[in-house]
Design an enzyme around this catalytic site. Structure first.
Site, PDB file in Angstrom:
ATOM      1  N   TYR A 108       3.037  18.191  11.580  1.00  0.00           N
ATOM      2  CA  TYR A 108       3.770  17.750  11.640  1.00  0.00           C
ATOM      3  C   TYR A 108       5.165  18.498  12.712  1.00  0.00           C
ATOM      4  O   TYR A 108       6.596  17.814  12.337  1.00  0.00           O
ATOM      5  CB  TYR A 108       4.664  16.696  10.418  1.00  0.00           C
ATOM      6  CG  TYR A 108       4.090  16.232  10.056  1.00  0.00           C
ATOM      7  CD1 TYR A 108       2.833  14.526  10.760  1.00  0.00           C
ATOM      8  CD2 TYR A 108       2.959  15.872   8.604  1.00  0.00           C
ATOM      9  CE1 TYR A 108       2.421  13.477  10.481  1.00  0.00           C
ATOM     10  CE2 TYR A 108       2.709  15.241   8.462  1.00  0.00           C
ATOM     11  CZ  TYR A 108       1.616  14.034   9.376  1.00  0.00           C
ATOM     12  OH  TYR A 108       0.263  12.962   8.847  1.00  0.00           O
ATOM     13  N   ASN A 159       9.279   4.869  12.709  1.00  0.00           N
ATOM     14  CA  ASN A 159       7.851   6.009  12.039  1.00  0.00           C
ATOM     15  C   ASN A 159       8.262   5.630  10.610  1.00  0.00           C
ATOM     16  O   ASN A 159       9.126   5.550  10.006  1.00  0.00           O
ATOM     17  CB  ASN A 159       9.061   7.148  12.361  1.00  0.00           C
ATOM     18  CG  ASN A 159       7.049   7.926  11.888  1.00  0.00           C
ATOM     19  OD1 ASN A 159       6.839   7.433  11.183  1.00  0.00           O
ATOM     20  ND2 ASN A 159       6.885   8.966  12.367  1.00  0.00           N
ATOM     21  N   HIS A 177       0.392   1.654   8.831  1.00  0.00           N
ATOM     22  CA  HIS A 177      -1.018   0.333   8.139  1.00  0.00           C
ATOM     23  C   HIS A 177      -1.424   0.278   7.773  1.00  0.00           C
ATOM     24  O   HIS A 177      -2.356  -0.435   6.671  1.00  0.00           O
ATOM     25  CB  HIS A 177      -2.130   2.436   7.885  1.00  0.00           C
ATOM     26  CG  HIS A 177      -1.971   3.846   8.504  1.00  0.00           C
ATOM     27  ND1 HIS A 177      -1.618   3.507  10.101  1.00  0.00           N
ATOM     28  CD2 HIS A 177      -1.183   4.648   8.771  1.00  0.00           C
ATOM     29  CE1 HIS A 177      -0.874   4.614  10.866  1.00  0.00           C
ATOM     30  NE2 HIS A 177      -1.013   5.701   9.680  1.00  0.00           N
ATOM     31  N   ASP A 192       6.572  -8.679   9.074  1.00  0.00           N
ATOM     32  CA  ASP A 192       6.817  -9.261   8.951  1.00  0.00           C
ATOM     33  C   ASP A 192       8.349  -9.779   9.329  1.00  0.00           C
ATOM     34  O   ASP A 192       9.445 -10.475  10.184  1.00  0.00           O
ATOM     35  CB  ASP A 192       6.726 -10.111   8.225  1.00  0.00           C
ATOM     36  CG  ASP A 192       5.381 -10.451   7.739  1.00  0.00           C
ATOM     37  OD1 ASP A 192       4.367 -10.965   8.490  1.00  0.00           O
ATOM     38  OD2 ASP A 192       5.451 -11.109   6.655  1.00  0.00           O
ATOM     39  N   HIS A 230       5.265   8.079  16.475  1.00  0.00           N
ATOM     40  CA  HIS A 230       4.670   8.477  15.334  1.00  0.00           C
ATOM     41  C   HIS A 230       4.690  10.672  15.642  1.00  0.00           C
ATOM     42  O   HIS A 230       4.458  11.027  17.335  1.00  0.00           O
ATOM     43  CB  HIS A 230       3.398   8.623  15.475  1.00  0.00           C
ATOM     44  CG  HIS A 230       3.225   6.824  14.488  1.00  0.00           C
ATOM     45  ND1 HIS A 230       3.554   6.511  13.497  1.00  0.00           N
ATOM     46  CD2 HIS A 230       2.638   5.528  14.613  1.00  0.00           C
ATOM     47  CE1 HIS A 230       3.045   5.514  13.119  1.00  0.00           C
ATOM     48  NE2 HIS A 230       2.840   4.757  14.054  1.00  0.00           N
ATOM     49  N   SER A 290       2.333  12.497  14.837  1.00  0.00           N
ATOM     50  CA  SER A 290       0.953  13.306  14.801  1.00  0.00           C
ATOM     51  C   SER A 290       0.083  11.873  15.729  1.00  0.00           C
ATOM     52  O   SER A 290       0.708  10.414  15.969  1.00  0.00           O
ATOM     53  CB  SER A 290       0.521  13.367  14.143  1.00  0.00           C
ATOM     54  OG  SER A 290       0.213  12.089  13.633  1.00  0.00           O
ATOM     55  N   ARG A 337      -5.801   5.626   9.760  1.00  0.00           N
ATOM     56  CA  ARG A 337      -4.746   5.602  10.437  1.00  0.00           C
ATOM     57  C   ARG A 337      -4.841   5.141  11.840  1.00  0.00           C
ATOM     58  O   ARG A 337      -3.364   4.546  12.873  1.00  0.00           O
ATOM     59  CB  ARG A 337      -3.892   6.967  11.104  1.00  0.00           C
ATOM     60  CG  ARG A 337      -3.830   8.164   9.083  1.00  0.00           C
ATOM     61  CD  ARG A 337      -3.342   9.385   9.699  1.00  0.00           C
ATOM     62  NE  ARG A 337      -3.317   9.717   8.513  1.00  0.00           N
ATOM     63  CZ  ARG A 337      -2.641   9.945   7.749  1.00  0.00           C
ATOM     64  NH1 ARG A 337      -1.866   9.010   7.827  1.00  0.00           N
ATOM     65  NH2 ARG A 337      -2.904  11.024   6.642  1.00  0.00           N
TER      66      ARG A 337
END
Ligand code: CA2
Length: 145
Positions: free
Chosen positions: A23, A74, A80, A87, A100, A102, A111
């Protein structure tokens, strides 16, 4: 002036402390500062928010309904798993960008599935912290049209 909110989900408050290979070494505060500097040079009023709690993220998404022009998220690990965040996002009528740090598609199988992508206008992933500026720029373009 367009209002844009950047939401960050669980564990992103630890950026720059661990998992630097994955990251990067910037902290979330560093990233926030870079984004605020960018927004002050553009026609953007920026809000930046992080929470480890799903319900707090849902609350922020809901309250963006009437007072934001664009939302960048993010959602961290909730990307996931969270039907609740999916919703809440689905209710919004403003453009949503999923972000994201990564590349979630060259990592573990779990992922590869995102519940956010279905409700996002665009997805930016795999560009490190630079993705935050890329998504602000992309949102600006969406809002120009
Ligand atoms: O690549 C991303 O931005 C992610 O959303 C980051 C999430 C991960 O669950 C997603 O699959 C992809 C995790 C953020 C965790 O951040 C940490 C930072 C430092 C140390 C430990 C975790």
């Amino acid at each position: 002036m367009n209002k844009i909110i950047i939401l960050n989900g669980p564990n992103l408050n630890l950026l720059g402390e661990r998992e630097k290979n994955q990251y990067g070494s910037l902290t979330l505060k560093d990233i926030e500062k870079i984004c605020i500097d960018y927004s002050s040079r553009s026609d953007i009023r920026l809000s930046f928010f992080q929470s480890n709690l799903e319900g707090e993220l849902v609350d922020r998404i809901q309250s963006s309904r009437n007072n934001q022009d664009g939302l960048i998220i993010n959602a961290g690990g909730y990307t996931h798993t969270s039907v609740a965040i999916h919703d809440a996002l689905k209710i919004l009528k403003i453009p949503i960008i999923e972000l994201h740090i990564s590349n979630i598609y060259n990592r573990e199988e779990f992922r590869h599935k995102s519940l956010i992508s279905k409700v996002a206008k665009g997805v930016i992933c795999g560009f490190g912290a630079e993705g935050y500026l890329m998504s602000l720029n992309a949102m600006n373009k969406f809002l120009e049209k």
